[in-house]
Design a protein around this motif. Structure first.
Motif, short mmCIF file in Angstrom:
data_model
loop_
_atom_site.label_atom_id
_atom_site.label_comp_id
_atom_site.label_asym_id
_atom_site.label_seq_id
_atom_site.Cartn_x
_atom_site.Cartn_y
_atom_site.Cartn_z
N GLN A 198 0.18 -1.23 -0.04
CA GLN A 198 -0.06 -0.25 0.13
C GLN A 198 0.69 0.94 0.09
O GLN A 198 0.51 2.35 0.55
CB GLN A 198 -1.04 0.24 1.58
CG GLN A 198 -2.09 -1.00 0.97
CD GLN A 198 -2.92 -1.36 2.48
OE1 GLN A 198 -3.83 -0.64 2.75
NE2 GLN A 198 -2.31 -2.06 3.53
N ARG A 199 2.14 0.74 -0.36
CA ARG A 199 2.66 1.85 -0.40
C ARG A 199 2.32 3.63 -1.24
O ARG A 199 2.81 2.93 -2.80
CB ARG A 199 4.29 2.15 -0.23
CG ARG A 199 5.23 1.39 0.60
CD ARG A 199 6.37 1.15 0.45
NE ARG A 199 7.89 0.81 1.82
CZ ARG A 199 8.59 0.12 1.67
NH1 ARG A 199 9.34 0.35 0.59
NH2 ARG A 199 9.35 -0.64 2.36
N CYS A 200 2.66 3.92 -0.99
CA CYS A 200 2.70 5.64 -2.02
C CYS A 200 4.00 6.40 -3.07
O CYS A 200 4.88 6.26 -1.66
CB CYS A 200 2.01 6.02 -1.43
SG CYS A 200 1.33 8.06 -2.47
N GLY A 201 3.89 6.57 -4.30
CA GLY A 201 5.02 7.43 -4.21
C GLY A 201 6.81 6.65 -5.12
O GLY A 201 7.42 6.88 -5.31
N ILE A 202 5.88 5.11 -5.11
CA ILE A 202 7.51 4.45 -5.81
C ILE A 202 6.66 2.98 -6.69
O ILE A 202 5.78 2.68 -6.37
CB ILE A 202 8.10 3.73 -4.89
CG1 ILE A 202 7.58 2.34 -3.85
CG2 ILE A 202 8.63 4.23 -3.89
CD1 ILE A 202 7.77 1.69 -2.70
N ASP A 203 7.64 2.61 -7.10
CA ASP A 203 7.28 2.10 -8.70
C ASP A 203 7.21 0.45 -7.56
O ASP A 203 7.80 0.29 -6.72
CB ASP A 203 8.23 1.59 -9.79
CG ASP A 203 8.26 2.54 -10.86
OD1 ASP A 203 6.52 3.06 -10.94
OD2 ASP A 203 8.80 2.97 -11.43
N ILE A 204 5.96 -0.64 -7.82
CA ILE A 204 5.96 -1.85 -7.46
C ILE A 204 5.96 -3.02 -8.07
O ILE A 204 5.38 -2.43 -9.18
CB ILE A 204 4.96 -2.05 -5.68
CG1 ILE A 204 5.57 -1.19 -5.28
CG2 ILE A 204 4.68 -3.07 -5.74
CD1 ILE A 204 4.10 -0.87 -3.96
N ASP A 205 6.81 -3.90 -8.61
CA ASP A 205 6.42 -5.00 -9.53
C ASP A 205 6.52 -6.16 -8.43
O ASP A 205 7.82 -6.81 -8.16
CB ASP A 205 7.41 -4.75 -10.00
CG ASP A 205 7.68 -6.39 -11.42
OD1 ASP A 205 6.35 -6.56 -10.70
OD2 ASP A 205 8.40 -6.23 -12.01
N ASP A 206 5.82 -6.60 -7.13
CA ASP A 206 5.63 -7.67 -6.76
C ASP A 206 5.44 -8.95 -7.11
O ASP A 206 4.76 -9.14 -8.02
CB ASP A 206 4.67 -8.03 -5.44
CG ASP A 206 5.22 -8.65 -4.30
OD1 ASP A 206 6.17 -8.21 -4.07
OD2 ASP A 206 3.83 -8.80 -4.29
N GLU B 31 6.32 19.41 -0.35
CA GLU B 31 6.26 18.20 -1.32
C GLU B 31 6.08 16.83 -0.01
O GLU B 31 6.35 17.10 0.91
CB GLU B 31 7.55 18.07 -1.53
CG GLU B 31 7.72 18.44 -2.51
CD GLU B 31 7.44 18.20 -4.32
OE1 GLU B 31 7.80 17.04 -4.15
OE2 GLU B 31 8.07 19.01 -4.73
N VAL B 32 5.12 15.92 -0.65
CA VAL B 32 4.69 15.28 0.84
C VAL B 32 4.46 14.02 0.02
O VAL B 32 2.99 12.68 0.59
CB VAL B 32 3.06 15.76 1.48
CG1 VAL B 32 3.11 17.20 2.56
CG2 VAL B 32 2.10 15.73 0.75
N ASN B 33 5.01 13.26 -1.13
CA ASN B 33 5.07 12.03 -1.61
C ASN B 33 5.58 10.92 -0.90
O ASN B 33 6.08 11.70 0.72
CB ASN B 33 6.02 12.09 -2.55
CG ASN B 33 6.90 12.16 -2.54
OD1 ASN B 33 7.77 13.13 -1.75
ND2 ASN B 33 8.25 11.66 -3.27
N GLY B 34 4.72 9.81 -0.52
CA GLY B 34 5.77 8.55 0.61
C GLY B 34 4.16 8.60 0.99
O GLY B 34 3.29 8.46 1.41
N GLY B 35 5.02 6.75 1.87
CA GLY B 35 4.00 6.98 2.82
C GLY B 35 3.14 5.88 2.48
O GLY B 35 2.78 5.14 0.99
N TRP B 36 2.02 5.49 3.11
CA TRP B 36 0.95 4.65 3.29
C TRP B 36 -0.47 5.36 2.33
O TRP B 36 -0.60 5.69 2.88
CB TRP B 36 0.62 3.85 3.50
CG TRP B 36 1.74 2.84 5.18
CD1 TRP B 36 2.98 2.34 4.27
CD2 TRP B 36 1.85 2.53 6.08
NE1 TRP B 36 3.59 1.46 4.81
CE2 TRP B 36 3.12 1.91 6.44
CE3 TRP B 36 1.80 2.94 7.18
CZ2 TRP B 36 3.96 1.74 7.21
CZ3 TRP B 36 2.02 2.46 8.95
CH2 TRP B 36 3.28 1.53 8.08
#
Length: 849
Positions: free
Chosen positions: A431-439, A467-472
């Motif tokens: 559920q992370r925000c702001g990154i690419d995920i290829d699980d 700038e408030v990117n990131g987090g869940w």
């Protein structure tokens, strides 16, 4: 009295009685789309006849001081998409309502009662097509609420997809209301000309600082909230011609295995249209003279329905959830510990049971089923089986006699929750925000999202951006909120500090695995980094970062491109931020001194802001319709912050603040309550209790309060006829989280004063979550055999890949109790996940790793 006078008297009395018994009638006006402007001016209602609420005979609650106290002209309209409610209200204390959710009738409120008129006898109870809708009159935080407990669409919930405008009169003695409610919220409430509905309307009035003092009801009977038979009638009347063509698909949340026979209506110009071809997933139907086609909907999932009339084609997608047959054998679908109690319930008459080893089909245990009677929470007649003495590890199923019904497969062993912990804790990474995920493990893929700057909302009276990117991602939406973030990471950091031996590096298969830091701390740090970005230079912490509206359920996060706003200041947020950052400074010092120092500086800045500012509450600005976490006090957060800052720094000023405030009864709920986002001080109390620092007398107070709370939880679970031994008796909003939060309280109590009752009841709460419940439903995605397949989660829906380990809210119904759950994507009130929902589950699962 002569005979003629007697006859005249009887005739007059008869007329009076008939008038008293006559059903009141009014109109619902049908208008073209775009006619209603929702600006609060009510210009478009001139020429329409209002429903008047202005007579003493209409007073159905409290005292009324005449038309200047409260009175109203109410209009109800429909177009092809919405039901509209408008009112011009005279009120000596206008737009005053301090209540929320199902208590909004206790303030200024307009209530609409509407239902399908049938040929049945008068309805003395609500059916699934009868509705009581309340509109909270508050200029800054209006709300639309449904009180219909039996509705398969709305239920007893807030109606989210509405718009409300409230405009006070310039003389301060009244207000105008306009509201729109999409017709998709109702079954068989459709804009068909000359259609009769059962109907009523009421106005509730409260004055400054008070709850409801009076209610006026159009039909003059105050029992309409429970008996539709006392309502009047409303007939639809067409005001405009409309070229709009639409189809109406009244589908329930759940349909049986045999499907649901639904009347799909085709309307144009508010009239039924015959001979319209309706395409349902490639199968053709034709509407009859009444304008509808009967269609058997039995395909689970999304159903595409289209129809063409003249040059207009309209298409809808409805989600059909096939209601599974509920397995009568209520067991924990994950399993049971070798030496723990092993009990299950059956809601079907049976006398004995067998346990079968699924690997070879051999019967390994036989037992008797004991009749228990009517269960307190489910109202079902249940039988209990007990196989505690069977302790052989393996995978098994239960067969009951004489019916031959089989349970879901379960495991006996001492590692039963290891994989569940992995899935639940790892769901935060997905559920992370702001990154690419290829699980590679789940197949879930995500393109980096929401990385643009967030703009300060005008209500902050500040320009610029952060700038408030990131987090869940917080829940089923893409917003990010400080209260839920803080209570989640706060519990995780507390867990690690008390039980560090439970955690290691390389156990969650996340990008940081292998860096020498326990994976749980890596995951928590991802959220902490986002929280740090939400603090401004003066120490204040903003409430949330969201768009103005929730995107549609099937919008991928990378396609959610609306402006992100920094919204709100609430002193509670500053307090919980200070607490979590102080925790982080203490715990991460061993792994990253620079990060720990950064967290400590942020915590101290937040505390300095708190020292300068009193309590500040928060409500969404009028143009913001995303989630909010309002609280009525911030003492809980301040006390938690003081504890953590003292334990990290040793500075006596923080300890003194704590010792001066630790014995308060926070919002009347006592020094020790179950942890929740608005009651966070128990996290601080547990930090203090398990830390070598601190005053022994204060620790003794905390211990005694904790044990008192734990014992009250035990008494609740052991109530007569509570055969599921749940720590809840009312299954309303966030029932699963609240049930688990009580178990967490028992877990900490058991650590300071070991008690077999605490241990057993903790396990029973996990049994409930994993399938030993009236619906035999495991409430965590990807766990057990019957888990949520349609969670209200935009990541899952938009990507078409399940995220394992999401705990959903669970049953939410005052009347259906633990059966009021729907595995439907749009059921946000029962089937949404959130980061703070899963937090207590993580604590309990880690305890059993």
């Amino acid at each position: 009295m002569n005979k003629s006078k007697i006859l005249i008297f009887i005739a007059a009395l008869t007329v009076l009685i008939n008038n008293m018994l006559a059903v009141k009638q009014t109109n619902i006006y049908l208008v073209r789309e775009g006619y209603v402007q929702l600006d609060g001016n009510l210009d478009e209602y001139k020429g329409l006849s209002p429903i008047l609420l202005n007579e003493r005979s209409m007073v159905t609650r409290g005292s009324w001081d005449g038309v200047n106290d409260v009175s109203a002209e109410v209009y109800v309209l429909m177009d092809h998409k919405n039901l509209y409610v408008a009112a011009k209200v005279v009120d000596n204390v206008p737009a005053h309502n301090l209540c929320v959710n199902d208590s909004i009738y206790n303030g200024d409120c307009i209530e609409i009662y509407i239902g399908e008129k049938t040929s049945d006898k008068p309805k003395n109870f609500y059916t699934s097509t009868d509705y009581q809708i309340g509109i909270k009159i508050d200029v800054n935080s209006p709300q639309v609420w449904s009180w219909n407990n039996t509705s398969e669409v709305l239920g007893r919930n807030e109606i989210k997809n509405t718009k409300v405008v409230i405009k006070k009169h310039s003389d301060g003695k009244g207000y105008n209301l306009e509201a729109s409610i999409p017709l998709e919220n109702f079954l068989y409430i459709i804009p068909l000309e000359n259609k009769e509905f059962i109907f009523d309307v009421a106005i509730d009035d409260a004055d400054e600082g008070k709850l409801r003092k009076s209610q006026l009801t159009w039909n003059g009977d105050g029992e309409g909230w429970q008996k539709p038979s006392v309502w009047g009638l409303a007939t639809t009347k067409r005001v405009h011609e409309s070229s709009s063509f639409n189809i109406y698909v009244p589908i329930k949340k759940n349909v049986s295995l045999k499907g649901e026979l639904v009347k799909i209506y085709a309307l144009s110009d508010f009239k039924p249209v015959s001979q319209v071809e309706i395409d349902v997933e490639g199968k053709k139907y034709t509407t009859n003279q009444q304008g509808y086609a009967e269609v058997l909907l039995k395909k689970g999932g999304r159903n595409k329905i289209s129809a063409k009339y003249k040059d207009t084609t309209t298409t809808k997608e409805v989600v059909v959830v096939i209601k599974k047959e509920v397995n009568p054998i209520k067991i924990n679908q994950v399993g049971y510990f070798i030496d723990a109690p092993k009990k299950f319930l059956v809601d079907k008459e049976a006398t004995e049971f067998e346990i079968v080893n699924v690997s070879d089909g051999k019967i390994v245990y036989k037992g008797k089923l004991i009749p228990k009677g009517i269960d307190r929470i489910s109202k079902d007649n249940v039988w209990e089986g007990d196989f505690t003495e069977f302790k052989t590890p393996g995978k098994y199923k239960i067969i009951i006699k004489p019916s031959g019904d089989e349970s879901y497969v379960f495991k006996i062993g001492n590692d039963i929750y290891k994989d569940v912990f992995y899935k639940v804790m790892r769901s935060y990474f997905l559920q992370r925000c702001g990154i690419d995920i290829d699980d590679k493990i789940t197949g879930f893929k995500l393109t980096a999202c929401h990385n643009r700057p967030a703009v300060f909302h005008p209500s902050l009276k500040k320009s610029g951006s952060l700038e408030v990117n990131g987090g869940w991602h917080d829940a089923g939406d893409y917003g990010k909120y400080i209260p839920s973030a803080a209570v989640t990471v706060g519990q995780f950091l507390l867990l690690y500090e008390i039980m560090p031996e439970k955690f290691s590096d390389k156990e969650l298969d996340i990008p940081e695995s292998g860096n020498g830091v326990p994976d749980i701390l890596d995951e928590v740090r991802y959220e902490l980094e986002w929280m740090l970005k939400m603090q401004d230079k003066d120490g204040v912490v903003y409430h949330k970062a969201t768009t103005k509206e929730f995107p549609s359920l099937w919008t991928p996060p990378e396609k959610d491109l609306d402006t992100i706003y920094i919204i709100g200041i609430m002193s509670h947020d500053v307090g919980v931020f200070a607490a979590t950052m102080a925790q982080a400074a203490r715990i991460y010092k061993k792994f990253d001194t620079a990060f720990a120092e950064k967290c400590l500086i942020a915590a101290k800045k937040a505390w300095e802001w708190l020292e300068k500012n009193p309590f500040i509450g928060f409500k969404n600005p009028p143009d913001i319709n995303t989630g909010e976490y309002p609280v009525g006090q911030d003492e809980s957060a301040r006390v938690w912050a003081a504890v953590e800052l003292y334990l990290t720094t040793g500075d006596e000023k923080y300890n003194n603040y704590f010792k001066q405030n630790y014995n308060k009864s926070f919002a009347g709920r006592g020094p020790i309550t179950n942890i929740s986002w608005d009651m966070v001080h128990p996290i601080g109390y547990f930090s203090y209790l398990f830390n070598p620092k601190g005053d022994p007398s204060v620790k003794e107070f905390i211990k005694n309060q904790l044990l008192q709370t734990a014992d009250s939880i035990v008494r609740l679970a052991e109530l007569d006829k509570n055969f599921y031994q749940t720590t809840l008796l009312e299954f309303t909003y966030t029932s699963n989280k609240r049930l688990l939060a009580a178990a967490v309280t028992l877990m900490f109590a058991d650590k300071i004063s070991p008690n077999q009752k605490y241990k057993n009841i903790i396990l029973e709460q996990l049994n409930y979550i994993f399938g030993k419940n009236p619906l035999t439903k495991c409430y965590v995605t990807g766990v057990g055999s019957d888990y949520p397949e349609n969670p209200h989660n935009r990541l899952v829906l938009s990507k078409g890949v399940m995220i394992p380990g999401l705990l959903v809210q669970g049953p939410n119904s005052e009347t259906l109790g633990p059966k009021g759950y729907y595995d439907v994507a749009d059921s946000w009130s029962t089937n949404e996940n959130a980061i703070d929902f899963s937090a207590p589950l993580v604590l309990l699962l880690a305890n059993y790793k």
